[in-house]
Design a protein around this motif. Structure first.
Motif, short mmCIF file in Angstrom:
data_model
loop_
_atom_site.label_atom_id
_atom_site.label_comp_id
_atom_site.label_asym_id
_atom_site.label_seq_id
_atom_site.Cartn_x
_atom_site.Cartn_y
_atom_site.Cartn_z
N TYR A 100 46.71 21.67 33.98
CA TYR A 100 45.32 22.13 33.94
C TYR A 100 45.23 23.59 34.37
CZ TYR A 100 45.79 21.43 38.93
OH TYR A 100 46.24 21.50 40.23
N ALA A 117 45.29 28.04 31.57
CA ALA A 117 45.48 27.07 30.49
C ALA A 117 45.88 27.77 29.20
CB ALA A 117 44.21 26.24 30.28
N SER A 147 42.35 25.71 36.25
CA SER A 147 41.12 25.49 37.01
C SER A 147 40.93 26.64 37.99
CB SER A 147 41.25 24.16 37.77
OG SER A 147 40.07 23.84 38.46
N GLY A 163 44.40 20.54 30.07
CA GLY A 163 42.98 20.79 30.20
C GLY A 163 42.69 22.17 30.71
N SER A 186 49.23 22.20 38.20
CA SER A 186 48.55 23.39 37.72
C SER A 186 49.39 23.99 36.59
CB SER A 186 48.41 24.40 38.85
OG SER A 186 48.00 25.64 38.33
N THR A 202 38.21 21.24 37.34
CA THR A 202 39.10 20.75 36.28
C THR A 202 40.34 20.10 36.88
OG1 THR A 202 38.27 22.50 34.84
CG2 THR A 202 40.30 21.41 34.14
N ALA A 243 41.81 16.39 36.08
CA ALA A 243 43.23 16.15 35.75
C ALA A 243 43.81 15.07 36.66
CB ALA A 243 44.02 17.44 35.87
#
Length: 170
Positions: A9, A66, A11, A54, A38, A16, A20
């Protein structure tokens, strides 16, 4: 048993990342081996048999980590079963209907052969830093619009598909 499923992810404020972790928990409960990380902490995709990626949405674009992850690992991602999710609308629209991905995420999904993309509501609250984020919160447009039941239902669908993809043939 299938290879490990990576849930990566991007974030900025942690919303987010929480989505996840929820996806990882659901996949784990479905009997899949998962790792939630991450996007900045994944050097290569060799250990993984599938990926859920994500990104938080900001002004219709995925969060930088991302995007960089997808670009850096594009060849490996194109060979693996891949699902994408976005988080970010700061209203109830994601809970009311299926939202199409922003054009940049739609192109990415097509290039990488993603099996599916979905959008979940986002969260922005007083903990957010940055001038723009504070302005949004002060204007009353912040809040938590995540629907964890919808996240879990989507993750259960992904788990069913993963089990069918990786089931032994005989």
């Amino acid at each position: 048993m299938p290879h490990t499923v990576l849930i990566a992810y991007g974030s900025t404020y942690g919303s987010t990342a929480e989505l996840a972790r929820t996806i990882g928990d659901v996949l784990r409960k479905a009997g899949l081996i998962t790792e939630v990380r991450s996007a900045t902490d994944v050097p290569d995709l060799g250990p993984y048999g599938a990926v859920v990626l994500g990104g938080a949405l900001y002004a219709g674009r995925w969060q930088r980590d991302a995007r960089r992850f997808a670009r850096r690992h594009r060849k490996a991602l194109a060979r693996l079963p891949l699902w994408l999710f976005s988080s970010g609308p700061l209203d109830s629209s994601a809970a009311e209907r299926d939202l199409p991905p922003p054009p940049s995420v739609r192109r990415l999904a097509r290039r990488l052969g993603a099996r599916e993309h979905t959008t979940f509501g986002g969260r922005l609250d007083q903990r957010a830093d940055g001038r723009l984020a504070r302005m949004i919160v002060r204007s009353g447009k912040g809040g938590d619009f995540r629907d964890f039941e919808a996240v879990s239902a989507w993750a259960e669908r992904v788990a069913r598909e993963l089990r069918s993809v990786t089931a032994p043939q005989g």
